[in-house]
Every structure is written in C-alpha cells, then in structure tokens.
Design a protein around this motif. Sequence first.
Motif, PDB file in Angstrom:
ATOM      1  N   MET A   1       0.849  -1.178   0.000  1.00  0.00           N
ATOM      2  CA  MET A   1       0.000   0.000   0.000  1.00  0.00           C
ATOM      3  C   MET A   1       0.887   1.231   0.000  1.00  0.00           C
ATOM      4  O   MET A   1       1.811   1.329   0.800  1.00  0.00           O
ATOM      5  CB  MET A   1      -0.896  -0.024   1.236  1.00  0.00           C
ATOM      6  N   ARG A  65      -1.703   8.780  -7.293  1.00  0.00           N
ATOM      7  CA  ARG A  65      -1.078   7.454  -7.207  1.00  0.00           C
ATOM      8  C   ARG A  65      -1.148   6.867  -5.795  1.00  0.00           C
ATOM      9  O   ARG A  65      -1.131   5.653  -5.621  1.00  0.00           O
ATOM     10  CB  ARG A  65       0.377   7.509  -7.666  1.00  0.00           C
ATOM     11  N   GLU A  67      -2.564   5.543  -2.369  1.00  0.00           N
ATOM     12  CA  GLU A  67      -3.798   4.860  -1.993  1.00  0.00           C
ATOM     13  C   GLU A  67      -4.420   5.478  -0.739  1.00  0.00           C
ATOM     14  O   GLU A  67      -5.595   5.269  -0.456  1.00  0.00           O
ATOM     15  CB  GLU A  67      -3.517   3.380  -1.786  1.00  0.00           C
ATOM     16  N   LYS A 100     -10.426   9.541  -1.123  1.00  0.00           N
ATOM     17  CA  LYS A 100      -9.112   9.104  -0.615  1.00  0.00           C
ATOM     18  C   LYS A 100      -9.158   8.992   0.905  1.00  0.00           C
ATOM     19  O   LYS A 100      -9.526   9.936   1.603  1.00  0.00           O
ATOM     20  CB  LYS A 100      -8.058  10.126  -1.031  1.00  0.00           C
ATOM     21  N   LYS A 167      -5.084   1.401   6.473  1.00  0.00           N
ATOM     22  CA  LYS A 167      -5.093   0.261   5.543  1.00  0.00           C
ATOM     23  C   LYS A 167      -6.471  -0.408   5.534  1.00  0.00           C
ATOM     24  O   LYS A 167      -7.000  -0.747   4.472  1.00  0.00           O
ATOM     25  CB  LYS A 167      -4.010  -0.746   5.950  1.00  0.00           C
ATOM     26  N   HIS A 170      -8.866   1.725   3.612  1.00  0.00           N
ATOM     27  CA  HIS A 170      -8.616   1.615   2.179  1.00  0.00           C
ATOM     28  C   HIS A 170      -9.219   0.318   1.635  1.00  0.00           C
ATOM     29  O   HIS A 170      -9.885   0.318   0.598  1.00  0.00           O
ATOM     30  CB  HIS A 170      -7.113   1.668   1.890  1.00  0.00           C
ATOM     31  N   ARG A 171      -9.003  -0.782   2.339  1.00  0.00           N
ATOM     32  CA  ARG A 171      -9.562  -2.074   1.907  1.00  0.00           C
ATOM     33  C   ARG A 171     -11.086  -2.013   1.835  1.00  0.00           C
ATOM     34  O   ARG A 171     -11.697  -2.510   0.891  1.00  0.00           O
ATOM     35  CB  ARG A 171      -9.146  -3.184   2.865  1.00  0.00           C
ATOM     36  N   VAL A 174     -12.098   0.005  -1.232  1.00  0.00           N
ATOM     37  CA  VAL A 174     -11.892  -0.758  -2.470  1.00  0.00           C
ATOM     38  C   VAL A 174     -12.974  -1.821  -2.613  1.00  0.00           C
ATOM     39  O   VAL A 174     -13.544  -2.023  -3.685  1.00  0.00           O
ATOM     40  CB  VAL A 174     -10.476  -1.380  -2.505  1.00  0.00           C
TER      41      VAL A 174
END
Length: 181
Positions: A1, A65, A67, A100, A167, A170-171, A174
């Motif tokens: 990541m 770019r 994450e 983001k 993290k 973010h997961r 997604v």
Amino acid sequence: MKILAISGSLRAASINSMLLRVMAEVAPPGMEVRVYRELGLLPLFNPDLTELPAIVASLRDQLLRAEALVIASPEYAHGVTGAIKNGLDWMVGNESFIGKPVALLNASPRATHAYASLRETITVMSAQVVEAASITLPLLGANLSESAMRADPQICGMLRAALLSLKDAHRSSVSAQAGIA
C-alpha cells in the motif's frame, strides 16, 4: 500500500515532519509511506492559470497514485499553515482527494483549531477522514528528537496502529467500489 505523507510545516526541526519520517520508518510490512518534501516550493495558488505549474502537477500525480494520505500540520494563529492551505487550494479543482482515505496527525493537543480546519477542508474536497487513523500525540514541548521518537514504543505503536486503521479503511473502500462496479 502506497501512502503519501504531507507535513504542513516548513521548519527544519518540525515536530510534524519528524513524526511523519518516523511513521515512514516504522510502517508495517507491505506499507510504504513516502514523505512529500516540496510543499514550500509550490507557487502561490492562482486560479487564473490555465495550465498547472509542473511542481503542482507533480503533487497532483503523487496524490492520485497514493492509496491513502497522512497529513500533519501545526497550528498558526488558530489555523493551518499557509503552506498546507496553499497546497490544498491547488488540489481543489481536481480529483486527487475524492474518496481518498486520510489520516490526520496532530502533534499538540492544543492545536484543535487547525485540526478542525484541516478536517473541514479535506472533507469539502471529498476525502474520507479515517477517525481511527487520526491521532493526537502530546509531543509539543516534549523536546523529543527524531531518534527519541523512533525509540519510544508508545509513539511507534500509535503510528503503526494509525497506519493499520488507514489500511483497513482503504480495503473497505476498495471492496465497496468493487461491489458497486
């Protein structure tokens, strides 16, 4: 990541910048934290420019770019620094912050105005502030060097936990996007 970390301070001995560098060093495996170092080189925001200056385009590309983002900014006169506000102003007209995941680090429990202002600004820019990753560390006045921060298990533990929360966010983001598509 891949995570981009931005300090709102231009001071050489900035606690916020030190904190981000330590975060980059203690990041869990599989997480790369890159500290952005060109904030003070950005020209003043000018909405009349039809083409982005190269350094501004570079920041936008790095944000796109990444994450996730981590932002740490001191408080000056109950607000964010001019440097971080200028950098954010350049990004208002593009998609670099949309959806983001962002962690906000606060190196001083007294810096509540800047923290709230920064949160408001990036929320308006459609970023996702990750509460579990946004932490306040009582470092102002502690006179800790960067190596002392790095050696402090409590500071390192808080930074790692913030990154792991980022993290997870973010997961989740997604997975939610994949479910929509």
